[in-house]
Design a protein around this motif. Sequence first.
Motif, short mmCIF file in Angstrom:
data_model
loop_
_atom_site.label_atom_id
_atom_site.label_comp_id
_atom_site.label_asym_id
_atom_site.label_seq_id
_atom_site.Cartn_x
_atom_site.Cartn_y
_atom_site.Cartn_z
N UNK A 266 0.84 -1.21 0.00
CA UNK A 266 0.00 0.00 0.00
C UNK A 266 0.87 1.26 0.00
N UNK A 267 1.80 1.35 0.95
CA UNK A 267 2.68 2.53 1.01
C UNK A 267 3.58 2.60 -0.21
N UNK A 268 4.00 1.44 -0.71
CA UNK A 268 4.83 1.41 -1.93
C UNK A 268 4.06 1.99 -3.11
N UNK A 269 2.77 1.69 -3.19
CA UNK A 269 1.95 2.23 -4.28
C UNK A 269 1.87 3.75 -4.21
N UNK A 270 1.75 4.30 -3.00
CA UNK A 270 1.74 5.76 -2.85
C UNK A 270 3.06 6.36 -3.31
N UNK A 271 4.18 5.71 -2.97
CA UNK A 271 5.49 6.23 -3.36
C UNK A 271 5.70 6.14 -4.87
N UNK A 272 5.09 5.15 -5.51
CA UNK A 272 5.13 5.10 -6.97
C UNK A 272 4.36 6.27 -7.57
N UNK A 273 3.24 6.64 -6.95
CA UNK A 273 2.42 7.73 -7.47
C UNK A 273 3.13 9.08 -7.35
N UNK A 274 3.86 9.30 -6.28
CA UNK A 274 4.54 10.59 -6.10
C UNK A 274 5.89 10.62 -6.81
N UNK A 275 6.32 9.47 -7.34
CA UNK A 275 7.58 9.44 -8.07
C UNK A 275 8.79 9.16 -7.22
N UNK A 276 8.59 8.86 -5.95
CA UNK A 276 9.74 8.53 -5.09
C UNK A 276 10.36 7.19 -5.49
N UNK A 277 9.53 6.27 -6.01
CA UNK A 277 10.01 4.99 -6.52
C UNK A 277 9.70 4.90 -8.01
N UNK A 278 10.55 4.20 -8.75
CA UNK A 278 10.35 4.04 -10.18
C UNK A 278 9.99 2.59 -10.49
N UNK A 279 9.00 2.37 -11.37
CA UNK A 279 8.59 0.99 -11.67
C UNK A 279 9.65 0.24 -12.47
N UNK A 280 9.64 -1.09 -12.30
CA UNK A 280 10.52 -1.94 -13.11
C UNK A 280 9.98 -2.05 -14.53
N UNK A 281 8.64 -2.09 -14.64
CA UNK A 281 7.98 -2.17 -15.95
C UNK A 281 6.72 -1.33 -15.91
N UNK A 282 6.31 -0.80 -17.04
CA UNK A 282 5.09 -0.02 -17.12
C UNK A 282 5.37 1.47 -17.16
N UNK A 283 4.29 2.24 -17.26
CA UNK A 283 4.41 3.69 -17.40
C UNK A 283 3.84 4.41 -16.18
N UNK A 284 4.48 5.53 -15.89
CA UNK A 284 4.10 6.37 -14.76
C UNK A 284 3.88 7.77 -15.33
N UNK A 285 2.62 8.18 -15.52
CA UNK A 285 2.30 9.46 -16.17
C UNK A 285 1.82 10.47 -15.13
N UNK A 286 2.26 11.73 -15.32
CA UNK A 286 1.91 12.78 -14.36
C UNK A 286 1.80 14.11 -15.08
N UNK A 287 0.71 14.84 -14.83
CA UNK A 287 0.50 16.16 -15.41
C UNK A 287 1.59 17.12 -14.90
N UNK A 288 2.15 17.91 -15.81
CA UNK A 288 3.25 18.80 -15.44
C UNK A 288 2.85 19.88 -14.46
N UNK A 289 1.57 20.24 -14.44
CA UNK A 289 1.11 21.29 -13.51
C UNK A 289 0.62 20.72 -12.18
N UNK A 290 0.64 19.40 -12.06
CA UNK A 290 0.05 18.75 -10.89
C UNK A 290 0.89 18.99 -9.64
#
Length: 745
Positions: A565-589
């Motif tokens: 659960x906490x790992x998923x939050x860190x993936x969302x904020x960009x603190x962790x980077x995925x091994x596979x897949x895409x992590x998209x984030x609005x530049x103004x967010x």
Amino acid sequence: MAAQLMQKTLPNLDFPVLSYINSLFTSSDADPADDPVGSFIRPLLESESTVPPADVDRVCAEMDALWLKLTGAEQARAERGPAKLEQALDMRRQELKSKRQVVTQVVDVASVVKARETQVNLKALEKAEAKLKAKLEKRNARSLYEGSKLMQAQQSKKSYEELFLEVNPLQVIGRDKGKSKDIHLENIDLNFGSHRILSSATLTLPFGRRAGLIGRNGIGKSTLLRAMALREIAVPQHISILYVQQEVVGDDTPALESVLQADVHRSRLLAEERDLNEQISALEREGEERAAHAQTASEDEREKVHAELRKAERKKDDAMGRLGEVQRLLVEIDADSGPSRAAELLAGLGFSKQDQDMPTKSFSGGWRMRLSLARALFCKPDLLLLDEPSNNLDLNALAWLEDYLQTWPSTLFVVSHDRSFLNAVATDIVHQHGERLDYYKGNFAQFYATKSERAKQQRREYESQLQYRQHLQAFIDRWRYNANRAAQAQSKIKILEKLPELEPPEEDDVVTFKFPETDKISPPLLQLSDVDFGYSKDRLLLKNVNLDVGLDSRIGLIGANGAGKSTLLKLLIGELQPIRGQQARNGRLRIAYFAQHHIDSLDLTVNSVAYLQRLFPGLTEQQYRSHLAAFGITGMTSLQLIGTLSGGQKSRVSFAVLSMQRPHILLLDEPTNHLDLEGLDALMDALNRWNGGVIVVSHDSTFIHTVCKELWVCADTKAEKFYGDVDEYKKIIVSGNKTMRPSQV
């Protein structure tokens, strides 16, 4: 010593004055030329009409001697001799002169004030204030750790076993038969430093009841539990007590053995049983050898051998008698079932069979807290004290604990702000407020209904009595001096004097949180697409995660600790980077992240205003204080060191920091930990009114149900939507149906 003398003479003397006097007499740089006794202390004593002159002279003499001893000024005075004035002063002439000036002149207030100002020794005053400031800063530094000083003072000197046996002596086992285990203590006074926690309060805990202790942050609930745990509050000695105080210290002891060792009575009795069996076996072997020797010995030696045999037989009888007593006590505490009970407790709290054999040092802090809870439950004390047990548990373990405690056989006293937990476990609610304890039958829902109705009734009675008083007073004011109605007015006066003093009903603290309205930005805002993550490539924690977060998102993440659960939050904020897949984030967010261990990120050595000013410069002090007030940090609390605040107040400071970031999305990891009921209500209301997106990891069922529109379960490397509410999920956990996939519900 000086402060004690003053306090003994003037017991009602204010604490700052005592602190100032103590700082003078304990300072390492005291000036021998100063005379604090004559310039400050003697006038202070003489101004009190209740202090006899003899006591004034005695106290001043003792303190003067103490000052001379401290500064070494006695020798300096002797060398210097009596002080001489440069000019002779005729006191009578000065007195007559001042009288003539009073009669013949108009007093110039400005000149008088100016004269008085020039008479003050500014350097001495500045020095005294600097000493007092240093003293207060030192006290504030000490108060960083004051919250746990009761337990730490004991633990720094004594091991767990020593403290356990001191609070629960081994000799009391089996001696409680026929004695009541109800707790009823009156006139309890409890202080925390200079802060009064309880005043002439009554503590009542019937045996076998499960009482929840509630109250606002900083009221002293944990202090009360610690005082009970150390018997600073006189709980009867035959009632065994255990308090879950801190995480288990990590070492090479297996988790299962650590739980077994927690019951010191069991461990000591088992060790004594082994020693007695070995002693009896040794005495039997010795007796056989001596008997064989007696058959071949002479008459004189045979008599001596028989005497030694009789002595050894008496020792054996004593050992056998004690062994029988020890075995009886082991039966009473159900020692044989210990390993199976310990394994059951650990399994319920999430420890697998493999985990139970692992050393305690291999577990993280949260899992060590679970071990501490398992140790307390294993001991089965007469009085179990729990302080926010849900803070260290995930929803799975919390569901098991609620079910387990519902059949708890002895007395439970628990501090918790989790409404769902209190509704499931508590049979009584104890409300701590206004230096007293109020009692309510039933769980939290029944308490809330009863308290609300009681408050309405008190308000009606108060308003009715106030209206009656005003009616009497109006009649008296109108006819008091009328000859025809004077008798009636006097009668009304007597009625008014006999009425009891009115006290307005205590108003509940109203706390409001406010997050600033966020500006609109076009989607997509935050996405994870086919994401895999693991701290090593051969062991993935999350697989094929797809999550889309928008401004209208209200997502609750639930599941066991360690499921990601906490790992998923860190993936969302960009603190962790995925091994596979895409992590998209609005530049103004803009994302604001509330970490589970958010207190570690706070600077405990500054106050809340200074902390905000450092992070977000450019505003006035009043603006910072107004912003903190929007999160319940009001008045002088905002100027206290953050380290001296309670856990709930620290959480409020963290929420104020999040708000200053003006986020579009809030990611909250266990935000309900430490918040009191008023703070929880304020947070839920603020999140429901806010127009940004929210993703929350929480174990608080009420919070999840109120805030979240959808639930996602992290389990078996998956993060999938759960088509049900949190109560249905808990039923699945309790029933043991852990193999059902979230998407199958």
